[in-house]
Enzyme design. Structure first.
Site, mmCIF file in Angstrom:
data_model
loop_
_atom_site.group_PDB
_atom_site.id
_atom_site.type_symbol
_atom_site.label_atom_id
_atom_site.label_comp_id
_atom_site.label_asym_id
_atom_site.label_seq_id
_atom_site.Cartn_x
_atom_site.Cartn_y
_atom_site.Cartn_z
ATOM 1 N N ASP A 1 33.755 75.300 34.521
ATOM 2 C CA ASP A 1 34.448 76.339 33.762
ATOM 3 C C ASP A 1 35.236 77.296 34.662
ATOM 4 O OD1 ASP A 1 33.423 75.600 31.115
ATOM 5 O OD2 ASP A 1 31.481 76.184 31.934
ATOM 6 N N GLU B 1 40.371 80.564 36.118
ATOM 7 C CA GLU B 1 41.518 80.864 36.968
ATOM 8 C C GLU B 1 42.832 80.600 36.237
ATOM 9 O OE1 GLU B 1 41.502 78.923 40.709
ATOM 10 O OE2 GLU B 1 39.429 79.442 41.202
ATOM 11 N N ASP C 1 32.484 84.434 32.563
ATOM 12 C CA ASP C 1 32.683 82.979 32.582
ATOM 13 C C ASP C 1 32.021 82.345 33.804
ATOM 14 O OD1 ASP C 1 34.129 83.461 30.334
ATOM 15 O OD2 ASP C 1 36.078 82.946 31.177
ATOM 16 N N GLU D 1 31.771 83.677 36.726
ATOM 17 C CA GLU D 1 32.358 84.163 37.981
ATOM 18 C C GLU D 1 31.927 85.605 38.221
ATOM 19 O OE1 GLU D 1 34.014 81.740 39.601
ATOM 20 O OE2 GLU D 1 33.483 80.585 37.828
#
Length: 568
Positions: free
Chosen positions: A247, A252, A540, A542
């Site tokens: 994901d 990005e 997500d 990150e």
């Protein structure tokens, strides 16, 4: 030859057209020779022809193409019912015609490719397996005439497949039916077990060729590389951007599109995701929305590739996330703080074991379970919220999104989190605001619900069905319903009870556990203000800067190649 580009150049060539290729599978391939064809008088929607097999021309087959199926009946054999094959056009991804050479004679060939559900050979359940039907057309002595006849059948197959897909799915095709679609395929070779490129070569490449989808392979080389690329690429060359990874690369791509000067048009570019990482939450969600049973690994990849080849596009919600520094992100999956974020980040060191890294990380974090202090408030869903059609809620007012360019990292490590704190993003040149969110340093308006507790084990805001490939966190979620599913677990839960919740989540049964420490509610927006000195927040999956954060759903803002289901 296959064209491969490393994602390091700013200039892009014109679309690369891969020549069709044959991938014979002798276990499932059926070859036939055409004697003649005619239209059935009993059903004007059915194409009918009689063919003979290549191996033995004494055996004849009747082939019927209806609006929904391709039916192949072996003639002159008893009992006839055992020699009849019915293949649904819903499982068809494409077809091709070709002529071999002068030595082979004037015959033309029509190959049709299917991926129907079949019983597994070893384990119980169903999975998709490749089936090829290949017909030989040689009724005429003119090779061009035979090829023209094969082209007529191929066109009929394509048109009926497209119609069948659209009748079943409430969506649109990306690209005209008469012209192959063009996609940029971004592969992260380091994602998951490091097998994304192998998965592309073993499965994705062949399926795209069979579907007639023109694609250029782009291999990313570093963090935020995909983000940089989509900011500069000429999107007019591509009908879709597709990611073979976890994901993180899609995160990005979404944020790179929103950083463009033409962001409003760019974010409407259809996106696709094929599972090549560890979590693969969005890919699992797309598969779930299609009504299919749980699949993992390469079986999930084939299922999602089938949906990609069908090319049906749906709206997808994005969530606008504001950080304390003024950075703004766009999220398609989740926002997490506490136990879930800790497991996601600290299990990164076990990436090479694949999806099992999350199970291992969960067990390790249970052994050191901690409590996180902070304040949580949310704006609940009302009856009026779901009446607004997708794509019309919370439209951004400015194309300036450069403020969040460096606000997160694809490498979920504590070192990356430290780097994040040192690399503060530059604020946007043109300030924008979400209609439901006041500035983070101002009090919340009326209608918001503050959570009385301030001690949490976890806070999770999720807008897709799956948190990971095998974790069905929000069974009632949809791609474009404008809903954030907010979960929080209060302090006081035992390790055993928390483990039972996550075990039940594998089948989406955690909501029926009646756990007094877990709360689930549907919201439009939320604000989280951690007061613990140390912690991890992920968007997500990150890592983002640690501190106050708030988020608002933007219904139907993006486009996703999926099963075509819609909440509207």
């Amino acid at each position: 030859m296959t064209q491969v580009r490393r994602a390091s150049a700013v200039r892009w060539p014109k679309v690369f057209v891969r020549p069709p290729a044959m991938y014979p599978d002798h276990h499932v391939q059926v070859r036939m020779d055409k004697n003649g064809s005619e239209h059935s008088e009993s059903n004007t929607n059915t194409l009918y022809g009689e063919f003979t097999t290549i191996g033995n021309r004494k055996f004849r087959c009747a082939v019927s193409l209806t609006d929904r199926d391709l039916v192949v009946q072996r003639l002159n054999l008893v009992p006839a019912g055992q020699n009849r094959v019915i293949l649904s056009l819903k499982d068809c991804i494409g077809c091709r015609t070709y002529w071999k050479d002068e030595i082979a004679g004037p015959a033309a060939y029509l190959a049709v490719y299917f991926y129907p559900l079949k019983r597994r050979w070893v384990r119980s359940g169903l999975s998709r397996r490749r089936v090829e039907q290949c017909f030989r057309l040689s009724a005429l002595q003119d090779p061009r005439a035979n090829l023209d006849e094969a082209d007529k059948w191929a066109q009929a197959v394509r048109e009926r497949c497209n119609r069948c897909h659209l009748l079943r799915d409430d969506g649109i095709l990306f690209g005209e039916p008469s012209h192959p679609s063009r996609i940029m395929l971004l592969v992260n070779p380091q994602s998951g077990k490091g097998q994304a490129l192998t998965l592309y070569k073993n499965h994705v490449q062949r399926m795209l060729d069979e579907a007639g989808v023109l694609h250029m392979l782009v291999i990313t080389e570093r963090q935020n590389h995909a983000r940089e690329l989509v900011r500069e690429v000429d999107l007019s060359q591509w009908d879709a951007l597709v990611i073979v990874s976890g994901d993180g690369v899609l995160f990005e791509v979404v944020n790179g599109l929103m950083e463009r000067s033409d962001w409003e048009e760019a974010i409407r570019t259809p996106l696709g995701i094929l599972p090549g990482g560890s979590g693969n939450a969005l890919a699992a969600s797309i598969h779930y929305y299609a009504g299919a049973s749980l699949l993992c690994g390469e079986e999930l990849l084939v299922s999602c590739s089938l949906l990609l080849c069908k090319g049906v596009v749906s709206h997808m919600d994005l969530v606008s996330v504001h950080l304390a520094s003024g950075a703004r992100l766009f999220s398609f999956l989740s926002l997490a703080w506490g136990f879930v974020a800790d497991v996601d980040v600290e299990s990164e060191k076990y990436r090479r074991v694949g999806a099992a890294r999350f199970t291992l990380g969960t067990l390790l974090k249970l052994a050191s379970l901690r409590v996180y202090k902070g304040k949580l408030a949310y704006l609940p869903i009302t009856g009026e919220d779901n009446k607004t059609p997708p794509g019309n809620v919370g439209k951004p007012e400015s194309p300036s999104w450069n403020s969040y360019r460096n606000s997160c990292h694809s490498n979920n490590t504590l070192e990356a989190r430290g780097t994040e704190r040192r690399r503060r993003p530059v604020k946007s040149r043109t300030e924008t605001s979400d209609s439901l969110l006041p500035p983070l340093d101002e009090p919340l308006p009326g209608g918001w619900v503050p959570v009385p507790e301030e001690d949490f084990v976890l806070v999770l805001a999720i807008y897709q069905s799956h948190l990971a490939m095998d974790l069905l966190a929000a069974p009632g979620a949809a791609l474009d319903d404008g809903v954030i599913h907010l979960f929080y677990v209060k302090a006081g839960i035992s390790r055993a009870a928390l483990l039972r919740l996550f075990l039940a989540m594998e089948k989406g049964a955690h909501l029926a556990c009646n756990c007094p420490h877990m709360v689930h509610t549907k919201v439009r927006a939320l604000r989280l203000e951690p007061s613990s000195a140390k912690g991890i927040i992920t968007v997500d999956g990150e890592v983002v800067e640690y501190g106050p954060v708030q988020a608002e759903v933007r219904r139907g803002m993006a486009r996703l190649i999926s099963a075509g289901t819609s909440s509207s």
